[in-house]
Design an enzyme around this catalytic site. Structure first.
Site, PDB file in Angstrom:
ATOM      1  N   LYS A 184       0.819  -1.214   0.000  1.00  0.00           N
ATOM      2  CA  LYS A 184       0.000   0.000   0.000  1.00  0.00           C
ATOM      3  C   LYS A 184       0.853   1.266   0.000  1.00  0.00           C
ATOM      4  O   LYS A 184       0.392   2.324  -0.418  1.00  0.00           O
ATOM      5  CB  LYS A 184      -0.986  -0.025   1.158  1.00  0.00           C
ATOM      6  CG  LYS A 184      -2.037  -1.112   0.926  1.00  0.00           C
ATOM      7  CD  LYS A 184      -3.206  -1.073   1.861  1.00  0.00           C
ATOM      8  CE  LYS A 184      -4.249  -2.097   1.450  1.00  0.00           C
ATOM      9  NZ  LYS A 184      -3.805  -3.506   1.654  1.00  0.00           N
TER      10      LYS A 184
HETATM   11  C1  LIG Z   1      -4.398  -4.619   1.070  1.00  0.00           C
HETATM   12  C2  LIG Z   1      -3.581  -5.861   0.910  1.00  0.00           C
HETATM   13  C3  LIG Z   1      -3.925  -6.876  -0.026  1.00  0.00           C
HETATM   14  C4  LIG Z   1      -5.179  -6.805  -0.863  1.00  0.00           C
HETATM   15  O1  LIG Z   1      -5.145  -5.808  -1.860  1.00  0.00           O
HETATM   16  P1  LIG Z   1      -6.503  -5.295  -2.524  1.00  0.00           P
HETATM   17  O2  LIG Z   1      -6.124  -4.128  -3.350  1.00  0.00           O
HETATM   18  O3  LIG Z   1      -7.418  -4.947  -1.382  1.00  0.00           O
HETATM   19  O4  LIG Z   1      -7.044  -6.427  -3.336  1.00  0.00           O
HETATM   20  C5  LIG Z   1      -3.086  -7.963  -0.121  1.00  0.00           C
HETATM   21  N1  LIG Z   1      -1.977  -8.085   0.646  1.00  0.00           N
HETATM   22  C6  LIG Z   1      -1.626  -7.147   1.540  1.00  0.00           C
HETATM   23  C7  LIG Z   1      -0.410  -7.370   2.374  1.00  0.00           C
HETATM   24  C8  LIG Z   1      -2.397  -6.000   1.701  1.00  0.00           C
HETATM   25  O5  LIG Z   1      -2.038  -5.068   2.607  1.00  0.00           O
END
Ligand SMILES: *Cc1c(COP(=O)(O)O)cnc(C)c1O
Length: 463
Positions: free
Chosen positions: A110
């Site tokens: 993120k």
């Molecule tokens: C948020 C997240 C995901 C999922 O991503 P999306 O965009 O919600 O599909 C997968 N792995 C980690 C470690 C995350 O923080």
């Protein structure tokens, strides 16, 4: 580029106008009016760029209301905080390539979008003289990435609620050790659901929301999706070059459908056949797995798992894909989403399932399968996966073909040391940067699970 709503009921917006928006006013999601298809010359041009140059060139397709120099400066600043020059390196492990998205400040993917978004927010606020207060609830990952995105930024304060003593130690440390004046970590005496309910209620108080210019920082934000597109291009070019091929498959651990939707857009821009399929990997919260395999998009109850950032039933970005699946028809999209809201389910017939399966393959991983994938992958390759990445690798193993597969590594294993150590059968060694967090001063406020107490706190600290 102008932006429209998936439900058709919004006046067209410019890019800048989308930046502070969540949902469109008609309840739809914001999407670009048109997704460009790139020519072979354009693709060739992109293939030789550095990560930052690539980001600038990809963003240029979607942003026409910011000067190039300004955008370049924001991009450069955003990716300086990453621990590697390549920003998102691609490494080979066994039969697969791993796209490491976890070299940002909070060790998870993120950061790629939120480092950019924080700088973009600051720039646009300075331009207009406005101020915002960001409010959100987190069960771990998103909160810390949002905090690191806006720490120390002018005209922004951030209030993040998390369940006191109910997030992992590393996750709590990553938030609490950010002691910047504009960051407020609120440890709520309750569950994640309590935190979410409080945030939702506060946003529903429209007068309060307006007075304090409350802003959400959620995964439906268009600029976040756009920032995530860059690493698909990046990995595509690196792996094609190494393998001497033109086709690549990506395997994506999926929760809210934000990450994989960015991949879907890149696939369209490259002309579909260069990325023949996207592998949509879920944990036991498998609504999207059922959608792809059986046309069954029906709500289940959320089950807590060892890959907690994917513990999602209603995937907030799903509507964006649905819009394309339904032939870019806003009326049909609106009807489908209204039906989902009332019946908590959508069902797709065989013809639609075949259409979905031209874009995606999907697999799901149980808790045992996640643990055993971490263990066997380590034995086979020496590479340690985090529990989210393991979901994607498990799916990639199932669909293994002649085409190279890139597995997105969405978090560093050190973010989930308990689970990873249990899977490996030995204690995971933490990186020095994470060990150091234990020594740093902390700043957080313990508050009861009370809407009025949280509001009072915001009133005294808001910018
Ligand atoms: C948020 C997240 C995901 C999922 O991503 P999306 O965009 O919600 O599909 C997968 N792995 C980690 C470690 C995350 O923080």
């Amino acid at each position: 580029m102008k932006y429209i709503s998936t439900r058709g009921g919004m006046e067209k917006l410019s890019f800048k106008q989308t930046v502070f928006e969540g949902l469109a006013p008609d309840g739809g999601l914001i999407i670009p009016e048109k997704v460009p298809t790139l020519s072979p010359e354009e693709i060739k041009h992109l293939s030789s760029l550095s990560y930052q140059e690539l980001a600038l060139n990809v963003f240029r397709y979607f942003i026409d209301d910011m000067p190039e120099e300004e955008l370049k400066e924001i991009i450069d600043r955003s990716y300086q905080t990453f621990r590697t020059k390549e920003v998102t390196p691609v490494v080979k492990a066994g039969d697969f390539y791993i796209l490491e998205l976890f070299h940002g400040p909070t060790w998870a993917f993120k950061d790629v979008a939120l480092q950019f978004l924080g700088n973009l927010f600051e720039k646009l606020l300075l331009e207009t003289g406005k101020k915002i207060n960001i409010l959100g609830a987190t069960s771990g990952d998103t909160g810390s990435a949002a905090i690191y995105g806006v720490r120390g930024k002018k005209n922004i304060a951030i209030f993040i609620l998390y369940p006191y003593k109910r997030v992992s130690e590393v996750q709590a440390l990553m938030m609490n050790t950010v002691t910047d004046e504009n960051v407020f970590n609120l440890a709520i005496e309750g569950t994640f659901d309590d935190c979410q309910a409080i945030v939702k209620k506060i946003f529903m108080d429209l007068e309060f929301k307006r007075k304090y210019r409350l802003t959400a920082i959620n995964s439906i934000n268009w600029a976040r999706v756009m920032a995530q597109m860059v690493y698909y291009f990046w990995a595509y070019f690196r792996v094609c070059e190494k393998e001497g091929v033109e086709k690549i498959i990506f395997s994506v651990p999926t929760g809210n459908f934000g990450d994989i939707f960015a991949g879907y857009l890149v696939r369209r821009m490259l002309g579909n056949e260069r990325i023949p399929k996207l592998i949509l990997a879920t944990n036991e919260n498998d609504i999207l797995y059922r959608f792809v395999n059986f046309g069954d998009y029906s709500l289940g109850t959320v089950k807590p798992t060892i890959s907690p950032s994917m513990d999602i039933q209603v995937a907030s970005n799903f509507e964006r894909y649905l819009y394309y699946l339904l032939g870019e028809d806003p009326e049909k999209t609106k009807q489908a989403m209204e039906r989902f809201a009332s019946e908590k389910a959508l069902r797709f017939d065989q013809e639609m399932i075949e259409r979905i399966q031209q874009d995606f393959m999907s697999d799901r991983a149980t808790e045992e399968e996640i643990l055993s994938t971490i263990k066997t992958f380590y034995q086979e390759t020496g590479y340690i996966l985090d529990p989210h990445t393991a979901v994607g690798v498990k799916a990639a193993k199932r669909f293994k073909e002649d085409i190279p597969i890139v597995c997105l590594a969405t978090a560093h294993p050190a973010k989930f040391p308990e689970t990873v150590s249990k899977a490996l059968g030995f204690e995971l060694d933490l990186p020095l940067e994470i060990k150091k967090l234990y020594q740093l001063p902390q700043k957080y406020e313990v508050l009861p699970a009370s809407i009025s107490k949280v509001k009072e706190f915001i009133e005294t600290k808001a910018v």
